[in-house]
Design an enzyme around this catalytic site. Structure first.
Site, mmCIF file in Angstrom:
data_model
loop_
_atom_site.group_PDB
_atom_site.id
_atom_site.type_symbol
_atom_site.label_atom_id
_atom_site.label_comp_id
_atom_site.label_asym_id
_atom_site.label_seq_id
_atom_site.Cartn_x
_atom_site.Cartn_y
_atom_site.Cartn_z
ATOM 1 N N GLU A 181 10.482 -4.688 4.489
ATOM 2 C CA GLU A 181 10.541 -6.085 4.051
ATOM 3 C C GLU A 181 10.266 -6.198 2.554
ATOM 4 O O GLU A 181 10.983 -6.870 1.808
ATOM 5 C CB GLU A 181 9.505 -6.925 4.810
ATOM 6 C CG GLU A 181 9.771 -7.103 6.285
ATOM 7 C CD GLU A 181 9.165 -5.996 7.153
ATOM 8 O OE1 GLU A 181 8.901 -4.886 6.622
ATOM 9 O OE2 GLU A 181 8.968 -6.238 8.349
ATOM 10 N N GLY B 284 -4.892 -1.725 5.003
ATOM 11 C CA GLY B 284 -4.036 -2.837 4.568
ATOM 12 C C GLY B 284 -4.639 -4.198 4.849
ATOM 13 O O GLY B 284 -4.700 -5.070 3.977
ATOM 14 N N ARG B 285 -5.126 -4.413 6.083
ATOM 15 C CA ARG B 285 -5.638 -5.750 6.440
ATOM 16 C C ARG B 285 -7.029 -6.016 5.888
ATOM 17 O O ARG B 285 -7.584 -7.093 6.099
ATOM 18 C CB ARG B 285 -5.577 -5.946 7.961
ATOM 19 C CG ARG B 285 -6.223 -4.850 8.775
ATOM 20 C CD ARG B 285 -5.847 -4.965 10.246
ATOM 21 N NE ARG B 285 -6.353 -3.855 11.049
ATOM 22 C CZ ARG B 285 -5.752 -2.680 11.196
ATOM 23 N NH1 ARG B 285 -4.617 -2.436 10.560
ATOM 24 N NH2 ARG B 285 -6.259 -1.739 11.964
ATOM 25 N N LYS C 147 9.472 -0.600 14.444
ATOM 26 C CA LYS C 147 10.041 -0.235 13.137
ATOM 27 C C LYS C 147 11.025 0.912 13.309
ATOM 28 O O LYS C 147 12.135 0.882 12.761
ATOM 29 C CB LYS C 147 8.924 0.262 12.198
ATOM 30 C CG LYS C 147 8.013 -0.792 11.632
ATOM 31 C CD LYS C 147 7.090 -0.134 10.591
ATOM 32 C CE LYS C 147 5.878 -0.981 10.296
ATOM 33 N NZ LYS C 147 4.892 -0.332 9.446
ATOM 34 N N HIS D 208 -3.669 -33.015 17.877
ATOM 35 C CA HIS D 208 -2.486 -33.756 18.323
ATOM 36 C C HIS D 208 -1.409 -32.805 18.823
ATOM 37 O O HIS D 208 -0.241 -33.189 18.910
ATOM 38 C CB HIS D 208 -1.972 -34.634 17.175
ATOM 39 C CG HIS D 208 -3.015 -35.617 16.726
ATOM 40 N ND1 HIS D 208 -3.128 -36.874 17.271
ATOM 41 C CD2 HIS D 208 -4.031 -35.488 15.840
ATOM 42 C CE1 HIS D 208 -4.157 -37.489 16.714
ATOM 43 N NE2 HIS D 208 -4.728 -36.672 15.845
ATOM 44 N N GLU E 188 -4.484 -6.593 15.034
ATOM 45 C CA GLU E 188 -3.986 -5.274 14.630
ATOM 46 C C GLU E 188 -5.121 -4.244 14.731
ATOM 47 O O GLU E 188 -4.878 -3.055 14.906
ATOM 48 C CB GLU E 188 -3.416 -5.330 13.199
ATOM 49 C CG GLU E 188 -2.549 -4.143 12.846
ATOM 50 C CD GLU E 188 -1.713 -4.335 11.582
ATOM 51 O OE1 GLU E 188 -0.531 -4.704 11.673
ATOM 52 O OE2 GLU E 188 -2.265 -4.115 10.482
ATOM 53 N N LYS F 287 0.843 -1.197 0.000
ATOM 54 C CA LYS F 287 0.000 0.000 0.000
ATOM 55 C C LYS F 287 0.882 1.252 0.000
ATOM 56 O O LYS F 287 0.704 2.152 -0.797
ATOM 57 C CB LYS F 287 -0.918 -0.031 1.234
ATOM 58 C CG LYS F 287 -1.826 1.165 1.339
ATOM 59 C CD LYS F 287 -2.815 1.018 2.473
ATOM 60 C CE LYS F 287 -3.581 2.318 2.670
ATOM 61 N NZ LYS F 287 -4.537 2.268 3.768
#
Ligand code: F6P
Length: 529
Positions: free
Chosen positions: A200, A255-256, A495, A372, A341, A194
């Site tokens: 990253e 963004g999400r 950040k 399990h 978030e 965005k």
């Protein structure tokens, strides 16, 4: 604007506090002949069963009153009207507009996605040597990765002739592993960000570009192998991607919540534009339900309010998402971002610190794998973990024996959580010499809450509905908690602090930090080869 009501000042909150003092048995609640009428719902291809939750009709009614007292209806209207409800960023929140399909700017970008994916699938879009694109790599992180990845793998049976890959982590191990098996001649990278400033993503995009140039690609042919999805055209062009190869979206898409926008390009590349559109249509159906259905029958609201009951009145502070479907294996991590978030915040909409719990811890794994691993704690641990089981009735494969076993486990787990196993049942099972330690260890107290969602089949339309259900649940809870669900200031500090540390690492010098961080950095430098 959203209402700014401290939920603890409402009459319903006081009533709920009173009601929460009383211990209830879910099994007893289920003996009421109206229970299923009130707590189960059919919604197109879905069946929602909230009946195994630990709350009475009185509690549900007070939760509905709480939603009303907190101004939920006004809040929903404000979001759908496009009001700037993301106040701390002065933005509106309009992922629902991406599904409503009434904005020309949205349609224009979707037409671009359609034409691009058609060219990709027909082989009209080729790589630099004239060969057809066989692999696409989405490079993005957070909302620019988790949503597209979750949907793409959930729709595996719909994949066309292009194989999707996802790179998110700045850890080059993931980049190296992904690129290892790929041929630059037939690989196309989608740089999804965005902001187009995320460390990253830009680092991975630069490494992918170097890999391309070192393995036969040239500067002139980059445009055949790199496209971008962003709101930041200047940064995209500066990176070297032509603006005609950029798919645009807007700051009013969080963004999400962005998989419905051109951030979903990787989904459309994998399954085709028609299926992507069905995803949007499914979400729209849930949007309409959320916007227009009365509170007592409104699925995201009921689910949200049950979560508030657990989190704020029963002290259950986590929730397990348990899809009994391998294709939904990325759903828990996707929901972690959407929920945590959005609602992991202690400052309210008036800027004050809250004195009640907000967002729960969201976690989970697909069944039966989780059985399990961590189900022991869910069944016999000291914590109560409300569980949400998701089962798909008709699988896309033909192995009905596998599927019947999978679903038998799906049904058995919520039953086991509910009923538990009594001392007398254990005594019937063990031999006469069994000691108290063994007997007590085999008892299950039961009375552990869960919701079950059955879906006829996992197709794009139903997946769209399911994801919109979660989005609206998160919105509803954030509204009740009087917090801003659409910003994410909490991700900034780490950040910021990483920037000077990176410089210090590169320059091999010490900076000004706390004693522990200094000692860790020194250790790192001394252990470094
Ligand atoms: O760090 C958090 C975050 O801002 C998320 O909210 C977002 O989804 C992610 O980073 C990626 O951001 P972008 O799409 O701008 O690269």
């Amino acid at each position: 604007m959203l209402p700014k009501i401290d939920p603890t000042t409402t009459k319903s909150w006081a009533k709920l506090s009173e009601l929460s003092a009383k211990e209830t048995s879910i099994s007893d609640l289920l003996k009421n002949s109206n229970r299923l009428d009130q707590f189960t719902f059919d919604f197109s291809d879905f069946h929602f069963d909230f009946s195994k939750n630990n709350l009475s009709s009185d509690v549900m009614q007070s939760l509905i009153n709480l939603a009303e007292e907190c101004g939920l209806k006004e809040g929903i209207k404000a979001m759908f009207d496009g009001d700037p409800i993301n106040e701390t960023e002065s933005r509106s929140v309009q992922h629902v507009a991406l599904r409503a399909r009434e904005k020309e700017e949205v349609e224009k970008e979707l037409r671009k996605v359609k034409s691009f994916t058609e060219k990709l699938h027909s082989g009209d879009w080729t790589g630099y040597s004239g060969k057809k694109i066989t692999d696409i790599v989405n490079i993005g992180i957070g909302g620019s990765d988790l949503g597209p990845k979750m949907i793409t793998y959930a729709l595996r049976p719909y994949w066309k002739n292009v194989t999707p890959h996802f790179i998110s982590n700045v850890d080059a191990a993931q980049t190296v592993e992904t690129l290892e098996g790929l041929n630059p001649e037939t690989t196309l990278f989608i740089i999804a960000s965005k902001t187009f400033t995320t460390q990253e993503t830009i680092t991975n995009a630069l490494s992918a570009r170097s890999w391309f140039l070192e393995n036969g690609g040239t500067k002139e042919t980059i445009s055949k192998h790199f496209v971008a999805v962003s709101t930041n055209e200047p940064a995209v062009t500066e990176f070297g991607i032509l603006s005609e190869n950029m798919f645009e979206f807007w700051e009013w898409v969080g963004g999400r919540f962005s998989l419905w926008s051109v951030i979903g390009l990787s989904i459309a590349c994998a399954v085709g534009f028609d299926e992507f559109e069905k995803l949007l249509q499914g979400a729209k159906e849930m949007d309409d339900h959320f916007r227009t259905t009365e509170t007592s029958k409104n699925l995201p609201i009921i689910s949200a309010m049950i979560g508030i009951w657990y989190n704020n009145f029963k002290g259950y502070n986590s929730m397990a998402i348990l899809p009994y479907d391998h294709r939904l294996r990325y759903l828990p991590s996707y929901l972690q971002q959407v929920d945590m978030e959005s609602n992991g915040k202690y400052v309210d909409r008036s800027g004050n610190e809250v004195n009640y719990q907000t967002g729960p811890i969201i976690w989970g794994e697909p069944g039966t794998n989780g059985q399990h691993a961590f189900y022991q704690l869910i069944h016999q641990g000291t914590k109560i973990i409300p569980c949400e089981f998701i089962g798909i009735v008709n699988p896309a494969h033909k192995f009905s024996d596998h599927h019947e076993k999978l679903l038998a486990n799906f049904f058995a787990q919520s039953e086991a959580l509910l009923t538990g196993k009594s001392r007398s049942q254990v005594l019937n099972e063990v031999d006469d010499e069994a000691d108290e330690i063994l007997i007590n260890s085999k008892i299950f107290k039961g009375n552990r809450p869960s919701t079950s969602i059955l879906i006829k089949e996992l197709n794009p339309f139903n997946l769209g509905k399911l994801i919109a259900y979660y989005e609206h649940r998160v919105f509803t809870q954030g509204l009740i908690w009087n917090i801003f669900s659409f910003d994410q200031w909490g991700v900034e500090l780490g950040k910021q602090l990483s920037k000077p540390i990176l410089k210090e690492i590169k320059e091999n010098r010490e900076g000004n930090h706390d004693h522990s961080t200094i000692s860790l950095l020194k250790k790192f430098q001394s252990m470094r080869k």
